[in-house]
Write an enzyme that holds these catalytic residues in place. Structure first.
Site, PDB file in Angstrom:
ATOM      1  N   ASN A  53       0.789  -1.238   0.000  1.00  7.12           N
ATOM      2  CA  ASN A  53       0.000   0.000   0.000  1.00  7.12           C
ATOM      3  C   ASN A  53       0.820   1.286   0.000  1.00  7.12           C
ATOM      4  OD1 ASN A  53       0.756  -0.585   2.689  1.00  7.12           O
ATOM      5  ND2 ASN A  53      -0.921   0.641   3.484  1.00  7.12           N
TER       6      ASN A  53
ATOM      7  N   GLY B 184       2.940  -5.467   7.333  1.00  6.19           N
ATOM      8  CA  GLY B 184       1.953  -6.206   6.554  1.00  6.19           C
ATOM      9  C   GLY B 184       0.842  -6.717   7.454  1.00  6.19           C
ATOM     10  N   SER B 185       0.237  -7.816   7.029  1.00  4.71           N
ATOM     11  CA  SER B 185      -0.960  -8.293   7.721  1.00  4.71           C
ATOM     12  C   SER B 185      -0.587  -9.052   9.010  1.00  4.71           C
ATOM     13  CB  SER B 185      -1.757  -9.200   6.783  1.00  4.71           C
ATOM     14  OG  SER B 185      -0.934 -10.247   6.353  1.00  4.71           O
TER      15      SER B 185
ATOM     16  N   GLU C 242       5.035  -4.277  12.055  1.00  2.00           N
ATOM     17  CA  GLU C 242       4.071  -3.174  11.896  1.00  2.00           C
ATOM     18  C   GLU C 242       2.854  -3.781  11.199  1.00  2.00           C
ATOM     19  OE1 GLU C 242       4.619  -0.176  13.073  1.00  2.00           O
ATOM     20  OE2 GLU C 242       6.722  -0.449  13.571  1.00  2.00           O
ATOM     21  N   LEU C 243       1.771  -3.971  11.957  1.00  8.90           N
ATOM     22  CA  LEU C 243       0.645  -4.749  11.417  1.00  8.90           C
ATOM     23  C   LEU C 243      -0.618  -3.900  11.274  1.00  8.90           C
ATOM     24  CD1 LEU C 243       1.399  -7.909  13.607  1.00  8.90           C
ATOM     25  CD2 LEU C 243       2.339  -7.328  11.374  1.00  8.90           C
TER      26      LEU C 243
ATOM     27  N   CYS D  42      -2.933   1.686   6.900  1.00  9.31           N
ATOM     28  CA  CYS D  42      -3.120   1.000   8.188  1.00  9.31           C
ATOM     29  C   CYS D  42      -3.707   1.911   9.259  1.00  9.31           C
ATOM     30  CB  CYS D  42      -1.792   0.422   8.651  1.00  9.31           C
ATOM     31  SG  CYS D  42      -0.524   1.678   8.658  1.00  9.31           S
TER      32      CYS D  42
ATOM     33  N   GLU E 169     -10.196  -5.381  10.331  1.00  9.88           N
ATOM     34  CA  GLU E 169      -9.590  -4.312   9.521  1.00  9.88           C
ATOM     35  C   GLU E 169     -10.189  -4.360   8.121  1.00  9.88           C
ATOM     36  OE1 GLU E 169      -5.452  -4.824   8.289  1.00  9.88           O
ATOM     37  OE2 GLU E 169      -5.144  -2.677   8.561  1.00  9.88           O
TER      38      GLU E 169
HETATM   39  N1  LIG Z   1       1.366  -0.874  10.851  1.00  8.33           N
HETATM   40  C1  LIG Z   1       1.852  -0.386   9.726  1.00  8.33           C
HETATM   41  O1  LIG Z   1       2.737   0.458   9.734  1.00  8.33           O
HETATM   42  C2  LIG Z   1       1.320  -0.870   8.392  1.00  8.33           C
HETATM   43  C3  LIG Z   1       1.626  -0.129   7.243  1.00  8.33           C
HETATM   44  C4  LIG Z   1       1.135  -0.588   6.014  1.00  8.33           C
HETATM   45  C5  LIG Z   1       0.380  -1.746   5.925  1.00  8.33           C
HETATM   46  N2  LIG Z   1       0.113  -2.442   7.057  1.00  8.33           N
HETATM   47  C6  LIG Z   1      -0.727  -3.641   6.989  1.00  8.33           C
HETATM   48  O2  LIG Z   1      -0.410  -4.411   5.836  1.00  8.33           O
HETATM   49  C7  LIG Z   1      -1.538  -5.142   5.403  1.00  8.33           C
HETATM   50  C8  LIG Z   1      -1.750  -4.969   3.916  1.00  8.33           C
HETATM   51  O3  LIG Z   1      -0.577  -5.240   3.208  1.00  8.33           O
HETATM   52  P1  LIG Z   1      -0.341  -6.582   2.369  1.00  8.33           P
HETATM   53  O4  LIG Z   1      -1.647  -7.089   1.863  1.00  8.33           O
HETATM   54  O5  LIG Z   1       0.763  -6.328   1.396  1.00  8.33           O
HETATM   55  O6  LIG Z   1       0.180  -7.544   3.537  1.00  8.33           O
HETATM   56  P2  LIG Z   1       0.714  -9.063   3.433  1.00  8.33           P
HETATM   57  O7  LIG Z   1       0.936  -9.501   4.838  1.00  8.33           O
HETATM   58  O8  LIG Z   1      -0.127  -9.883   2.562  1.00  8.33           O
HETATM   59  O9  LIG Z   1       2.115  -8.926   2.662  1.00  8.33           O
HETATM   60  C9  LIG Z   1       3.171  -8.157   3.179  1.00  8.33           C
HETATM   61  C10 LIG Z   1       4.495  -8.752   2.690  1.00  8.33           C
HETATM   62  O10 LIG Z   1       4.644 -10.050   3.262  1.00  8.33           O
HETATM   63  C11 LIG Z   1       4.993 -10.976   2.233  1.00  8.33           C
HETATM   64  N3  LIG Z   1       4.519 -12.306   2.616  1.00  8.33           N
HETATM   65  C12 LIG Z   1       3.286 -12.841   2.405  1.00  8.33           C
HETATM   66  N4  LIG Z   1       3.255 -14.106   2.867  1.00  8.33           N
HETATM   67  C13 LIG Z   1       4.476 -14.356   3.397  1.00  8.33           C
HETATM   68  C14 LIG Z   1       5.067 -15.496   4.028  1.00  8.33           C
HETATM   69  N5  LIG Z   1       4.386 -16.629   4.192  1.00  8.33           N
HETATM   70  N6  LIG Z   1       6.334 -15.408   4.448  1.00  8.33           N
HETATM   71  C15 LIG Z   1       7.031 -14.262   4.289  1.00  8.33           C
HETATM   72  N7  LIG Z   1       6.543 -13.165   3.672  1.00  8.33           N
HETATM   73  C16 LIG Z   1       5.281 -13.208   3.244  1.00  8.33           C
HETATM   74  C17 LIG Z   1       4.313 -10.398   0.996  1.00  8.33           C
HETATM   75  O11 LIG Z   1       4.872 -10.931  -0.175  1.00  8.33           O
HETATM   76  C18 LIG Z   1       4.594  -8.917   1.186  1.00  8.33           C
HETATM   77  O12 LIG Z   1       5.895  -8.620   0.752  1.00  8.33           O
HETATM   78  C19 LIG Z   1      -2.701  -4.576   6.209  1.00  8.33           C
HETATM   79  O13 LIG Z   1      -3.022  -5.454   7.264  1.00  8.33           O
HETATM   80  C20 LIG Z   1      -2.152  -3.272   6.752  1.00  8.33           C
HETATM   81  O14 LIG Z   1      -2.748  -2.792   7.924  1.00  8.33           O
HETATM   82  C21 LIG Z   1       0.554  -2.028   8.284  1.00  8.33           C
HETATM   83  O1  LIG Z   2      -0.310   2.100   5.865  1.00 13.74           O
HETATM   84  C1  LIG Z   2       0.235   2.573   6.834  1.00 13.74           C
HETATM   85  C2  LIG Z   2       1.271   3.615   6.716  1.00 13.74           C
HETATM   86  O2  LIG Z   2       2.267   3.381   7.668  1.00 13.74           O
HETATM   87  C3  LIG Z   2       0.712   4.977   6.887  1.00 13.74           C
HETATM   88  S1  LIG Z   2       1.738   6.157   6.185  1.00 13.74           S
HETATM   89  O3  LIG Z   2       1.647   6.085   4.738  1.00 13.74           O
HETATM   90  O4  LIG Z   2       3.115   5.925   6.618  1.00 13.74           O
HETATM   91  O5  LIG Z   2       1.278   7.484   6.669  1.00 13.74           O
END
Ligand SMILES: NC(=O)c1ccc[n+]([C@@H]2O[C@H](COP(=O)([O-])OP(=O)(O)OC[C@H]3O[C@@H](n4cnc5c(N)ncnc54)[C@H](O)[C@@H]3O)[C@@H](O)[C@H]2O)c1
Ligand SMILES: O=C[C@H](O)CS(=O)(=O)O
Length: 477
Positions: A156, A232-233, A252-253, A286, A380
């Site tokens: 994202n 990520g998630s 960071e989830l 997020c 979420e």
């Molecule tokens: N807290 C934060 O700062 C923050 C910021 C941005 C996004 N997010 C979260 O990210 C999520 C959305 O992003 P997404 O759909 O790309 O997340 P995702 O967890 O699907 O993927 C994130 C990364 O993990 C990798 N990945 C997937 N499966 C894996 C595995 N089994 N082993 C190792 N790596 C693996 C993916 O290829 C990708 O590079 C949302 O839940 C969002 O809230 C959190």
């Molecule tokens: O998706 C979550 C990001 O950390 C928010 S921001 O783009 O860094 O503001």
């Protein structure tokens, strides 16, 4: 004139060399669904080669000033390529061009702050001589690099969130293996070219592309990685924590971010900012506002103003400067959001505006008459949907905000200092934003959640603390 446009094809970047693979995948323009680039699938051996190169590169000692120079140069180069990279983000994420330009500017700032922090890493004197029997001893601490850092990043915010990992890791003297989200790999590939040109020694930054379930898994299996930094998630975050064992992790989830609008708030400001921060990047942020709790005395005025601000948003082509809301990352995600909204409506929610899907687009949607157990509130959404409800008293709303598995950030609009301080003490989050929404972030601040939102902080100064070990040196004089 030859008008044929060739699709850029990227390899992996391992030990300072580009390694082209025959097995590639397409990165799509999320609006037109056209192929904008081809990226390489890393094989298991490539992943291990990348970690080996990173481990070897730890032997190359760069002074803090050298690290500062490389990071500063990279930040400047990114600004020189701002428009090109912003166009890539608009295509590979589907992010409106104005937001995409903003992401490139922020990414350059993240690198610049990392550069500055490289010169400020320090330990402290420890008064060991105060212990009986240690009168002739003196001690100090220093921070040393953790070693090989594996950075795994989401789709994202694919440029700035990479910079939030690579910048501090390099500033602290580590080597990095970067695995970006496959659907948005191009911005990370361009950033890698920028670091290469800025004179980063071979092996300090390695990039492997491919599926999380393959490339990511091989990276998690490699025991020469000293730390995983992941955004990520929550599901993948938990897996990484399990696989990391005793090694360091920063996670960071997700979040189902809440914002409170109290009866004494500036309603116009609250409604405008809430509409903006609920639908930025089609809600795929997020800290996107997902739950709004409005004091019952001002609810009617607030919802009308928020509807007006939301209805003014332009939905469409991310490359059109007038666009505020673009497509979601994939049609299946838009379909999931549609399903969750339909379920909420079936359970009694009212659609104030939006509530419609058109292919990969989901219209900016406000739901009212919701309850905290609907999926659109409890889980979420990660889409352009916000649920608005009323509350009567301060304690009730604080407890409803806290009734969540997540705790990344929350917002509170109020001019009541006592309520603001009460919320600051009681709301269970990594960050509370007063007189703005949960969606406020600048890149130097400490950023990270509690509960299922993760562990560890980002923001270069804080990420450097995560990415270094504290070592004590004791002199027996
Ligand atoms: N807290 C934060 O700062 C923050 C910021 C941005 C996004 N997010 C979260 O990210 C999520 C959305 O992003 P997404 O759909 O790309 O997340 P995702 O967890 O699907 O993927 C994130 C990364 O993990 C990798 N990945 C997937 N499966 C894996 C595995 N089994 N082993 C190792 N790596 C693996 C993916 O290829 C990708 O590079 C949302 O839940 C969002 O809230 C959190
Ligand atoms: O998706 C979550 C990001 O950390 C928010 S921001 O783009 O860094 O503001």
């Amino acid at each position: 004139m030859n008008t044929m446009v060739t699709t850029p094809t990227y390899g992996l970047f391992i030990n300072g060399e580009w390694r082209q693979k025959t097995n590639t995948f397409d990165v799509l323009n999320k609006y037109t669904q056209e192929v904008i680039a081809k990226a390489s699938y890393a094989e298991e051996q490539d992943v291990h080669d990348a970690v080996k190169a990173a481990k070897e590169a730890l032997k190359i000692s760069l002074s803090p000033y050298e690290r500062y120079t490389i990071l500063k140069k990279s930040a400047e180069a990114l600004i020189e390529r701002l428009e090109e990279v912003a166009q890539v983000l608009a295509e590979e994420v589907g992010k409106p061009i104005s937001e995409s330009r903003g992401e490139v500017e922020r990414a350059a700032q993240t690198l610049e702050i990392s550069a500055e922090e490289a010169k400020r890493i320090h330990g402290e004197g420890i008064p060991v001589e105060a212990a009986p029997g240690s009168e002739n001893r003196q001690a100090f601490t220093k921070r040393v690099p953790v070693g090989v850092v594996a950075a795994i990043t989401p789709f994202n915010v694919p440029l700035n969130l990479v910079c939030h990992k690579v910048g501090p890791a390099l500033a602290a003297g580590n080597s990095v293996v970067l695995k970006p989200a496959e659907v948005t790999s191009v911005s990370a590939l361009i950033l890698t070219e920028i670091f290469e040109k800025a004179g980063l020694p071979a092996g300090k930054l390695n990039l492997i592309t491919g599926k999380g379930s393959q490339t990511g898994t091989w990276l998690l299996e490699n025991q020469d990685v000293n730390m995983y930094t992941f955004t990520g998630s929550p599901g993948v975050g938990k897996l990484i924590r399990e696989k990391a064992g005793l090694r360091k992790v920063a996670l960071e989830l997700g979040n189902n971010s809440a914002t409170i609008v109290h009866k004494d708030a500036n309603i116009e400001q609250a409604a405008t900012l809430t509409a903006q921060k609920s639908f930025n990047n089609a809600g795929q942020v997020c800290i996107s506002v997902q739950r709004v709790y409005v004091h019952e005395d001002i609810y009617e005025t607030f919802i009308e103003k928020m509807k007006t601000a939301t209805n003014a948003l332009v939905v469409g082509d991310p490359k059109d400067p007038a666009t505020n809301v673009g497509p979601m990352i994939a049609e299946k995600e838009a379909m999931r959001v549609e399903e969750w909204v339909n379920e909420a409506v079936f359970q009694g929610a009212k659609v104030e505006t939006g509530g419609k899907r058109d292919g990969v687009f989901y219209a900016p949607t406000i739901l009212s008459n919701v309850n905290d157990d609907m999926k659109v509130c409890r889980e979420e959404v990660f889409g352009p949907v916000v649920a608005v409800d009323t509350y009567r008293d301060e304690d009730e709303v604080i407890s409803r905000v806290n009734d969540s598995d997540y705790g990344l950030q929350a917002g509170l609009f109020t001019n009541n200092l006592a309520f603001a301080m009460k919320a600051a003490n009681l709301i269970e989050v990594g960050g509370l934003i007063i007189n703005d929404t949960s969606g406020y972030r600048v890149d130097q601040m400490p950023y990270g959640g509690v509960k299922q939102s993760g562990t560890g902080k980002e923001g270069p100064k804080y990420a450097i603390e995560e990415m270094t070990e504290e070592r004590i040196i004791v002199f027996n004089l």
